[in-house]
Design an enzyme around this catalytic site. Structure first.
Site, mmCIF file in Angstrom:
data_model
loop_
_atom_site.group_PDB
_atom_site.id
_atom_site.type_symbol
_atom_site.label_atom_id
_atom_site.label_comp_id
_atom_site.label_asym_id
_atom_site.label_seq_id
_atom_site.Cartn_x
_atom_site.Cartn_y
_atom_site.Cartn_z
ATOM 1 N N TYR A 39 27.601 57.707 34.993
ATOM 2 C CA TYR A 39 28.605 57.123 36.156
ATOM 3 C C TYR A 39 29.093 55.801 35.486
ATOM 4 C CZ TYR A 39 30.727 55.068 39.816
ATOM 5 O OH TYR A 39 31.656 54.890 40.680
ATOM 6 N N LYS A 283 44.711 45.071 43.131
ATOM 7 C CA LYS A 283 44.153 45.045 41.887
ATOM 8 C C LYS A 283 44.559 46.535 41.501
ATOM 9 C CE LYS A 283 39.457 45.300 39.901
ATOM 10 N NZ LYS A 283 38.989 46.831 39.793
ATOM 11 N N HIS A 307 41.091 49.586 35.518
ATOM 12 C CA HIS A 307 39.957 49.949 36.166
ATOM 13 C C HIS A 307 38.978 50.293 34.776
ATOM 14 C CE1 HIS A 307 38.288 51.334 40.197
ATOM 15 N NE2 HIS A 307 37.438 51.804 39.589
ATOM 16 N N ASP A 340 41.888 41.960 34.344
ATOM 17 C CA ASP A 340 40.569 42.688 33.564
ATOM 18 C C ASP A 340 40.756 43.876 33.007
ATOM 19 O OD1 ASP A 340 40.319 45.210 35.219
ATOM 20 O OD2 ASP A 340 39.187 44.069 36.923
ATOM 21 N N SER A 341 39.624 44.442 32.183
ATOM 22 C CA SER A 341 39.807 45.771 31.434
ATOM 23 C C SER A 341 39.375 45.544 29.933
ATOM 24 C CB SER A 341 40.811 46.664 31.941
ATOM 25 O OG SER A 341 40.702 46.898 32.996
ATOM 26 N N ARG A 344 35.395 41.615 26.381
ATOM 27 C CA ARG A 344 33.659 42.002 25.813
ATOM 28 C C ARG A 344 33.257 40.540 25.165
ATOM 29 N NH1 ARG A 344 34.510 45.412 28.653
ATOM 30 N NH2 ARG A 344 33.972 47.607 28.516
ATOM 31 N N GLY A 363 33.539 43.387 33.834
ATOM 32 C CA GLY A 363 32.919 44.276 34.520
ATOM 33 C C GLY A 363 31.677 44.941 33.926
#
Ligand code: FNR
Length: 416
Positions: A39, A283, A307, A340-341, A344, A363
């Site tokens: 997931y 978003k 996302h 975002d996305s 790192r 995230g």
């Protein structure tokens, strides 16, 4: 004089685990069930969007300054008039009980401790009110540990918190969620528009993961008075049939039926009434025309996001989208372009800021921390990221977040 010291190598601080993102994934994978790992880690289709997110960062190189006095540098900034420790926030991620039995609570607490914004997903596995308490407890812990609010060598500002809305096709329920969020002290609403339903993710589909995560934790929904009414109307008793009740909640969040700009404006107006005019963001924006529409319609901001590459495969890297959007709309007053996305590390944060983001959300990094070691794991990952940013600023001759702009970058042309 002491700056915020999120990370001190020479202070006997023992690293709990290696914070390299690849290592975090490895450690998290070892801890999670196969369903949980699938997931969290799966992307849409062949992961091309996920790769594009990473690749977009490689095109931009930081060109560091030398011999700048950075001894009094600070990562602090503000968002919507509230002071924060750094331009870094927690991206909303649902069903945290997949990763840890305490779900969203440890994450909200640590964000409060560190003075960075926390975002709660509508798909959260804990009640909104409990998450707000945990976030407050984190702030309070920092205040009281320090006497004068000085736990990290300087006062940590209280972080704002954001409620991320997946809008159900049930207006009474939407209004109930927004009301609870406002009463629980959430300072902005973020409407996610890229996920009416989950993208085509092979690993999830192959393992029928939909059944797995619907059974994990839906207390945000199950604790809602309007949703409780809906369950009763269907003759479902959540005490006797928790899986069925949880499934009904998840189905009302990821319902698969698209919404419109008109409906987004409707939700914003409701939020404005309920909250007395707090900000409302969209978003999932990737296109310049959509970003322009959001600004023209009077939304207070957007999160440029795909996302984490989990929705549309083969899409533009989110940083590439940010570059184009910020070029067009960077000067719009009262319009916050956030991002975002694919982030790192601190270098990625700096590149996004340099290309025009006001704020950067992360995230997967924090999910891995939560999976590896719960509260301590999230704290370790986030303090590591803040430490990384502080050190990068020191080594690249940067004193403030506000001075980070495109002159810091040398950018290669797009390869496509
Ligand atoms: C997400 N994301 C997400 N977004 C949202 O608005 N509501 C949600 O419930 C979730 N849930 C979720 C679960 C998982 C497992 C992931 C990986 C992502 C998207 C999230 O908010 C954010 O946009 C991305 O995670 C940012 O990309 P990185 O930092 O993960 O690369």
């Amino acid at each position: 004089y002491q700056r915020e010291n999120f990370w001190k190598f020479n202070d006997g601080q023992v690293p709990l685990f290696n914070t390299h993102p690849d290592k975090l994934e490895e450690l998290a994978k070892a801890r999670l069930t196969q369903n949980g790992w699938y997931y969290a880690s799966s992307n849409a289709g062949l992961s091309y969007t996920h790769l594009a997110n990473r690749e977009a960062f490689f095109r931009h190189k930081i060109v560091p300054h030398q011999l700048v006095d950075t001894n009094e540098r600070s990562m602090r900034t503000e968002i919507f008039g509230q002071k924060v420790s750094a331009p870094i926030g927690i991206a909303p991620i649902g069903i945290n009980k997949i990763y840890h039995p305490q779900g969203e609570l440890p994450v909200a607490k640590v964000a409060g401790e560190l003075g960075i914004p926390y975002s709660l997903s509508t798909a959260g596995s804990c009640p909104i009110e409990d998450v707000a308490c945990a976030n407050d407890a984190g702030r309070e812990a920092t205040r009281s540990a320090s006497g004068n609010g000085d736990a990290h060598g300087a006062k940590i500002p209280p972080g704002p918190r954001f409620f991320q809305l997946y809008m159900p096709h049930d207006d009474e329920l939407t209004i109930s969620l927004l009301t609870r969020a406002h009463k629980s002290g959430f300072t902005a609403c973020i409407l996610t528009t890229d996920t009416w339903q989950l993208g085509w993710r092979h690993d999830d589909i192959a393992t029928s993961n939909y059944a797995f995560y619907r059974g994990i934790g839906a207390d945000l929904g199950l604790s809602d008075p309007v949703f409780q009414k809906r369950l009763a109307e269907q003759g479902i008793d959540p005490a006797k049939e928790p899986e069925k009740a949880g499934a009904m909640w998840i189905d009302s969040v990821w319902h698969g039926r698209a919404w419109s700009w008109e409906k987004a404006v409707w939700a914003r107006e409701k939020w404005r009434q309920i909250s007395g005019g707090a900000p409302f963001l969209i978003k999932g924006i990737q296109r310049v025309d959509d970003a322009t529409k959001a600004a023209d319609l009077g939304f207070e901001g957007i999160v440029v996001s795909n996302h984490a590459g989990r929705q549309v495969d083969g899409a533009i890297g989110s940083l590439d989208a940010l570059e184009a959007i910020a070029k067009k709309l960077g000067d719009r007053p009262n319009f916050a372009i956030t991002f975002d996305s694919g982030v790192r590390g601190a270098a990625d944060v700096v590149k996004a800021l340099a290309l025009g983001a006001k704020f950067v959300f992360i995230g997967r990094l924090w999910i891995w921390g939560l999976s590896i070691m719960g509260e301590a794991g999230v704290r370790h990952v986030l303090k590591g990221l803040l430490g990384d940013l502080d050190i990068l600023m020191n080594c690249a001759g940067l004193n403030t977040i506000e001075e980070i702009d495109e002159t810091l970058l040398e950018s290669l042309p797009k390869a496509y």
